[in-house]
Design an enzyme around this catalytic site. Sequence first.
Site, PDB file in Angstrom:
ATOM      1  N   ASP A 116       0.853  -1.188   0.000  1.00  0.00           N
ATOM      2  CA  ASP A 116       0.000   0.000   0.000  1.00  0.00           C
ATOM      3  C   ASP A 116       0.888   1.237   0.000  1.00  0.00           C
ATOM      4  O   ASP A 116       2.093   1.137  -0.230  1.00  0.00           O
ATOM      5  CB  ASP A 116      -0.978   0.007   1.185  1.00  0.00           C
ATOM      6  CG  ASP A 116      -0.259   0.038   2.518  1.00  0.00           C
ATOM      7  OD1 ASP A 116       0.970   0.292   2.543  1.00  0.00           O
ATOM      8  OD2 ASP A 116      -0.918  -0.174   3.544  1.00  0.00           O
ATOM      9  N   ASP A 304       1.071   7.510  13.183  1.00  0.00           N
ATOM     10  CA  ASP A 304      -0.101   8.156  12.557  1.00  0.00           C
ATOM     11  C   ASP A 304      -0.175   9.655  12.874  1.00  0.00           C
ATOM     12  O   ASP A 304      -0.852  10.402  12.177  1.00  0.00           O
ATOM     13  CB  ASP A 304      -1.397   7.470  13.022  1.00  0.00           C
ATOM     14  CG  ASP A 304      -1.535   6.062  12.454  1.00  0.00           C
ATOM     15  OD1 ASP A 304      -0.610   5.609  11.749  1.00  0.00           O
ATOM     16  OD2 ASP A 304      -2.559   5.402  12.712  1.00  0.00           O
TER      17      ASP A 304
END
Length: 415
Positions: A116, A304
């Site tokens: 990804d 994140d």
Amino acid sequence: MNKFVVYQSDSLSGEVTIGGAKNSALKLMAAALLAEGVTILHNVPDITDVTIMSELLMAMGVGVARFGNRVEIDVPAEINPEAPYELVSRMRASISVLGPLIARFGIATVAIPGGDDFGSRPIDMHLTGLERLGAKFSYEHGNIYGKAGKLRGAEVLLEFPSVGATENLMMAASLSVGNTVIDNAAREPEISDLSDLLNLMGAKVSGAGTSRITIEGVEQMVPVEFTVIPDRVEAATFMSAIAVCGGKALLRNARPEHMRMLIRKMEEMGMEITLDPAGIVIERNTTTKGVHVSTLPYPGLATDYKPFLVVALAVSEGLSMVTENIFAGRFRYIDELVRMGADIRAEGRHAVVTGVSCFSGAKVRAHDIRAGAALVVAGMGADGVTEVYEAEHIDRGYENLAGKLTAMGAQVERA
Ligand code: UD1
């Protein structure tokens, strides 16, 4: 056009309600597979990734219905234990159905997730961990075929505190015979949330939130009603918006105990953060200054959060060194920020950020959920208009991002 159109905002104010955590909700939905009957989850964000997980469960024969932020998951006695490529390739977190399927039905076919935008993300620790519990895997035609009789508890030492592997193992071990010990387990708040749900369903999990999780297998689990924790990464998004634009906001429902390292870094930058019974109040009164940041497993600084910190540091005074220790290829959005006038040099796992006074509005592309949202925040600190294309990446993880920012005084449209 599928884009966010963003105008410069001088100062933000008011409050924003933080929704349920994406990374928890997805795993709790997978955990529902462990019990026959209707599991009810509250505070489930209305985002594309949750829709994909719902489609995945429905493809297996599970009933899924949404009523506002409540999701009801009706698991029958028998299902079709297959996660097809069409869904797994859209969302890697689909791999979290593997543990529950193997444990409850003794069989699972799950497409092998491809690479990804973070680069290659292996799932070897999920598989070797489940093999320790007695599962057998074969690989053919792009699929993982899993089989097991009754799983048996075992000691599993993870090479790295992988969030996904810890979760898959916790779920599988819950329906095994005997005791499982996961050492070097991930400690993220989403792991504790999953443990709380599993225990309510009748499992016997202890130690979640520490590096050693113990699970005493039970024969059967029951469906329950449960509320998802607030999304700490969504909260980080609004914190960086205040850092970039200035102003003050209440982040309603944000849980400071889940965000201690980010709060510390923001304070080092010169932000004022107050813990309020309703959430977190964040304020910028001065020019922010550069700090060094390095991502690590929880309770270290979450990977994140990094795009949001990089955006805030790019318009802070001085120099910041940013180091990525979790995902090798997670700096792609930096080229987009450079197009917006940022002074950032990235090489390997490191980026050197030299503060500039303001971003310059430009057309840019969202590569993934968090990087895309960070570009929207950068646009709020840019002169002129910024257009963030491939907005569907942002929709995967944010419910009404434009509406929430607009309510704080920003000018952001989802076109
Ligand atoms: C989860 C989060 C993601 C977050 C990450 C780290 C979800 C849906 N996603 O991803 O947002 O950035 O945790 O906090 O919850 N690894 C292996 N083999 C494995 C598993 C992982 O080598 O079997 C490596 C990964 O490539 C990566 C590191 O371990 O370098 C951490 O990955 P992991 O903690 O498993 O992340 P995810 O669970 O995929």
